[in-house]
Design a protein around this motif. Sequence first.
Motif, PDB file in Angstrom:
ATOM      1  N   ASN A 187     -14.183  10.381   5.009  1.00 52.57           N
ATOM      2  CA  ASN A 187     -15.055   9.608   4.283  1.00 52.57           C
ATOM      3  C   ASN A 187     -16.690   9.838   4.666  1.00 52.57           C
ATOM      4  N   VAL A 188     -16.894   9.480   5.965  1.00 51.82           N
ATOM      5  CA  VAL A 188     -18.204   9.259   6.620  1.00 51.82           C
ATOM      6  C   VAL A 188     -19.083  10.326   6.493  1.00 51.82           C
ATOM      7  N   MET A 189     -18.529  11.858   7.025  1.00 51.52           N
ATOM      8  CA  MET A 189     -19.066  12.869   7.033  1.00 51.52           C
ATOM      9  C   MET A 189     -19.566  13.443   5.630  1.00 51.52           C
ATOM     10  N   ARG A 190     -18.729  13.293   4.528  1.00 52.94           N
ATOM     11  CA  ARG A 190     -18.875  13.523   3.343  1.00 52.94           C
ATOM     12  C   ARG A 190     -20.218  12.793   2.831  1.00 52.94           C
ATOM     13  N   LYS A 191     -20.199  11.403   3.172  1.00 52.41           N
ATOM     14  CA  LYS A 191     -21.399  10.780   2.747  1.00 52.41           C
ATOM     15  C   LYS A 191     -22.665  11.013   3.257  1.00 52.41           C
ATOM     16  N   GLY A 192     -22.581  11.369   4.822  1.00 47.79           N
ATOM     17  CA  GLY A 192     -23.801  11.849   5.350  1.00 47.79           C
ATOM     18  C   GLY A 192     -24.575  10.450   6.014  1.00 47.79           C
ATOM     19  N   LEU A 193     -25.801  10.978   6.096  1.00 48.13           N
ATOM     20  CA  LEU A 193     -26.725   9.833   6.638  1.00 48.13           C
ATOM     21  C   LEU A 193     -27.374   9.028   5.778  1.00 48.13           C
ATOM     22  N   THR A 194     -27.350   7.752   5.598  1.00 54.07           N
ATOM     23  CA  THR A 194     -27.977   6.849   4.528  1.00 54.07           C
ATOM     24  C   THR A 194     -28.827   6.064   5.360  1.00 54.07           C
ATOM     25  N   GLU A 195     -29.730   5.207   4.647  1.00 54.94           N
ATOM     26  CA  GLU A 195     -30.489   4.185   5.222  1.00 54.94           C
ATOM     27  C   GLU A 195     -29.598   2.866   5.518  1.00 54.94           C
ATOM     28  N   GLN A 196     -29.674   2.587   6.841  1.00 54.48           N
ATOM     29  CA  GLN A 196     -28.849   1.493   7.293  1.00 54.48           C
ATOM     30  C   GLN A 196     -29.709   0.109   7.598  1.00 54.48           C
ATOM     31  N   ASN A 197     -29.269  -1.039   6.814  1.00 59.77           N
ATOM     32  CA  ASN A 197     -29.681  -2.279   7.524  1.00 59.77           C
ATOM     33  C   ASN A 197     -29.408  -2.569   9.091  1.00 59.77           C
ATOM     34  N   LEU A 198     -30.343  -2.807  10.061  1.00 56.56           N
ATOM     35  CA  LEU A 198     -30.199  -3.056  11.249  1.00 56.56           C
ATOM     36  C   LEU A 198     -30.165  -4.654  11.525  1.00 56.56           C
ATOM     37  N   LEU A 199     -29.024  -5.322  11.743  1.00 53.49           N
ATOM     38  CA  LEU A 199     -28.755  -6.802  11.678  1.00 53.49           C
ATOM     39  C   LEU A 199     -28.680  -7.328  13.198  1.00 53.49           C
ATOM     40  N   LEU A 200     -28.982  -8.440  13.531  1.00 58.15           N
ATOM     41  CA  LEU A 200     -28.494  -8.988  14.697  1.00 58.15           C
ATOM     42  C   LEU A 200     -28.343 -10.622  14.224  1.00 58.15           C
ATOM     43  N   ASP A 201     -27.601 -11.293  15.454  1.00 58.21           N
ATOM     44  CA  ASP A 201     -27.205 -12.729  15.354  1.00 58.21           C
ATOM     45  C   ASP A 201     -28.138 -13.241  16.388  1.00 58.21           C
ATOM     46  N   ILE A 202     -28.541 -14.358  16.312  1.00 59.12           N
ATOM     47  CA  ILE A 202     -29.166 -15.401  17.147  1.00 59.12           C
ATOM     48  C   ILE A 202     -28.562 -16.618  17.469  1.00 59.12           C
ATOM     49  N   HIS A 203     -27.608 -16.705  18.671  1.00 59.98           N
ATOM     50  CA  HIS A 203     -27.090 -18.105  18.963  1.00 59.98           C
ATOM     51  C   HIS A 203     -28.107 -18.953  19.922  1.00 59.98           C
ATOM     52  N   GLN A 204     -28.312 -20.084  19.722  1.00 59.91           N
ATOM     53  CA  GLN A 204     -29.247 -20.974  20.791  1.00 59.91           C
ATOM     54  C   GLN A 204     -28.573 -22.094  20.659  1.00 59.91           C
ATOM     55  N   PRO A 205     -29.023 -23.083  21.889  1.00 64.29           N
ATOM     56  CA  PRO A 205     -28.402 -24.454  21.746  1.00 64.29           C
ATOM     57  C   PRO A 205     -28.936 -25.342  20.576  1.00 64.29           C
ATOM     58  N   TYR A 206     -27.958 -26.178  20.213  1.00 66.29           N
ATOM     59  CA  TYR A 206     -28.340 -27.017  19.169  1.00 66.29           C
ATOM     60  C   TYR A 206     -29.177 -28.245  19.645  1.00 66.29           C
ATOM     61  N   ASN A 207     -30.284 -28.528  18.879  1.00 67.12           N
ATOM     62  CA  ASN A 207     -31.177 -29.734  19.230  1.00 67.12           C
ATOM     63  C   ASN A 207     -31.878 -29.523  20.599  1.00 67.12           C
ATOM     64  N   ASP A 208     -32.247 -28.159  20.767  1.00 70.15           N
ATOM     65  CA  ASP A 208     -33.211 -27.920  22.035  1.00 70.15           C
ATOM     66  C   ASP A 208     -34.617 -27.613  21.831  1.00 70.15           C
ATOM     67  N   HIS A 209     -35.512 -28.521  22.254  1.00 71.49           N
ATOM     68  CA  HIS A 209     -36.902 -28.556  21.751  1.00 71.49           C
ATOM     69  C   HIS A 209     -37.827 -27.523  22.550  1.00 71.49           C
ATOM     70  N   TYR A 210     -37.231 -26.941  23.512  1.00 73.74           N
ATOM     71  CA  TYR A 210     -38.021 -26.152  24.776  1.00 73.74           C
ATOM     72  C   TYR A 210     -38.447 -24.884  23.791  1.00 73.74           C
ATOM     73  N   ASP A 211     -39.828 -24.555  24.242  1.00 68.49           N
ATOM     74  CA  ASP A 211     -40.310 -23.634  23.511  1.00 68.49           C
ATOM     75  C   ASP A 211     -40.435 -22.290  24.116  1.00 68.49           C
ATOM     76  N   LYS A 212     -39.994 -22.148  25.229  1.00 67.77           N
ATOM     77  CA  LYS A 212     -40.135 -20.894  25.950  1.00 67.77           C
ATOM     78  C   LYS A 212     -38.738 -20.818  26.766  1.00 67.77           C
ATOM     79  N   ARG A 213     -37.552 -20.008  26.112  1.00 67.12           N
ATOM     80  CA  ARG A 213     -36.307 -19.857  26.728  1.00 67.12           C
ATOM     81  C   ARG A 213     -36.001 -18.516  26.902  1.00 67.12           C
ATOM     82  N   PRO A 214     -35.282 -18.194  28.204  1.00 69.24           N
ATOM     83  CA  PRO A 214     -35.048 -16.839  28.208  1.00 69.24           C
ATOM     84  C   PRO A 214     -33.956 -16.242  27.300  1.00 69.24           C
ATOM     85  N   VAL A 215     -33.855 -14.982  27.036  1.00 69.38           N
ATOM     86  CA  VAL A 215     -32.933 -14.605  26.254  1.00 69.38           C
ATOM     87  C   VAL A 215     -32.086 -13.458  26.696  1.00 69.38           C
TER      88      VAL A 215
END
Length: 548
Positions: A187-215
């Motif tokens: 399937n994939v090779m027949r379809k060839g290259l197409t534009e893909q959405n690049l997505l990420l997930d961001i997980h962080q502490p709940y109720n953390d009010h500090y404004d400069k955290r390492p990632v």
Amino acid sequence: MKNKAAIAILAFFITACAPEVYKFGSLPPNTVIKGTAKEGVSLYIVRDTDSITLTGNIFAVSDAPYTEEMRYESDYYGNMTVQSKETAIPLKILSEENSDNFKVLIPKNNPFGLKKQKVTMSFSHHIYIYTELKNRYKEYIFDSIVSQRNVLYGKASGYYTSRNLNDVPNDDYMTMASTVLKDITANVMRKGLTEQNLLLDIHQPYNDHYDKRPVFVYIHGGAFLFGDKENRLQWALTRELVKRGYVFVSLNYRLGFNLAGFKSVERSIYRGVQDARAALRYLTHHSNQLNIDPDQIYLGGSSAGGIIALTAAYMDEDEKYDVVYDRKEPLGNLDASGNILSDPFKISGVAALWGAVTDLSIIDNPGIPTLLFHGTKDDIVPHQEGLPFKTGMGDFWHSRLSSNWRLYGSEMIYNHMRERNMPAKYIAFEGYGHEPQVAIDGSFNNNIETINSELQHFLFTNITKNDPQYRIAGSVFVRKTDPLPVYSLPEWSDEIVEWHAIGGFILNQDSQSASVVWFDNISEHRLIAHIYDKKGREFKREIKVTVY
């Protein structure tokens, strides 16, 4: 009768509109009131922090560095009994009319050495309630995680960006690869290259009010054929880091290749590198909105993700693969894909789990600390050098093909870095294969604890390597003839500091210093500084003081 009624109404309005007057019984716990006697001596009355009844401490402060702390009890009418050594002395405290102040009636014979007089007392401050601090980034300080899923960080030409194979055991790479290869061929090779959405997930502490955290940015594995930003290993790492105060980012990247030899694998690696760098530009550009520190971004990945992480961190423009310049699909520069953001980003460290590089010579940046994990029986990605999937292709083809193209695993990378005095640490799992944290039954074994522990130590060490070595300066031996002692933090640089004295009382304080009067009838004397730094961490520094 009318006149009497009018007078009563007028009296009601006068009393109703009068200013609120503090009664001693209305002072909340934690309260300090202070007054100055005719002799210039300061008198302090402190209400107990957890008192339901009216009890607390009372003492007088002159120029001497210590004084006697006495206990008092009072009723709601201001009748006080002060206990000094074996003697009980009565005092009277009255609320001033139309004022928040108080008057303390000092009798002739009193433990403060004062003449008989009235001392005006007024509210001074509330006492800081001391609590044992937790060490952010080392201990759990958050209970819950909040996640932003499928955040769009860019778009780029590719085959696909996610292929979850939940029905295949996650440690059976050969079965996974063959399952995906059948689908790609059909399937994939027949379809060839197409534009893909690049997505990420961001997980962080709940109720953390500090404004400069390492990632920590994590790139999943899957032989460049399968995998997704949300998986078991990702969640194991996420829980450990986010609950300690880190932000954890997991990203999808372009997968798949056309099976036309190792050049197509290099093309797939390079696409992943471009996507990782696009994600880093996105995070840096939005660092204020995301409350992350752009100077504390760490990149990591497992298997194929480890290869991408290492290559993204170390490859320069003049070290790109030759396939980048292919006429049919020119891939462009390292930062020419994914998004148009141009923010320069900084990688403060790399953690590669059973990763590799195709060329050791790209590792020439002495400033990137690197942590490496690998099983010594890994035949999917070699811990030394060779081709991937050695068992699947057999010794003959492995020997023939590895003369033209090979991977250099964690042990080779570590030796290369140590020979050049580059900061690196290698954790070898002796006798374990690919995914050394997975047991035969598919559950996690004890190696996951080693991975979490070493990763946390690696991150914390790098985050704190330029920290000032906080210390308290001031008199640790205090004599009666000394002036009131003042303590300070010489390395202070805009941190928030709260001071706490055991066996003494903080008379005045700011973030850099505190003046203290010590109690000579208390056996233990300690001064504690609670320091809240710009990275959102809490430190405790203390000294022991001897009074004589």
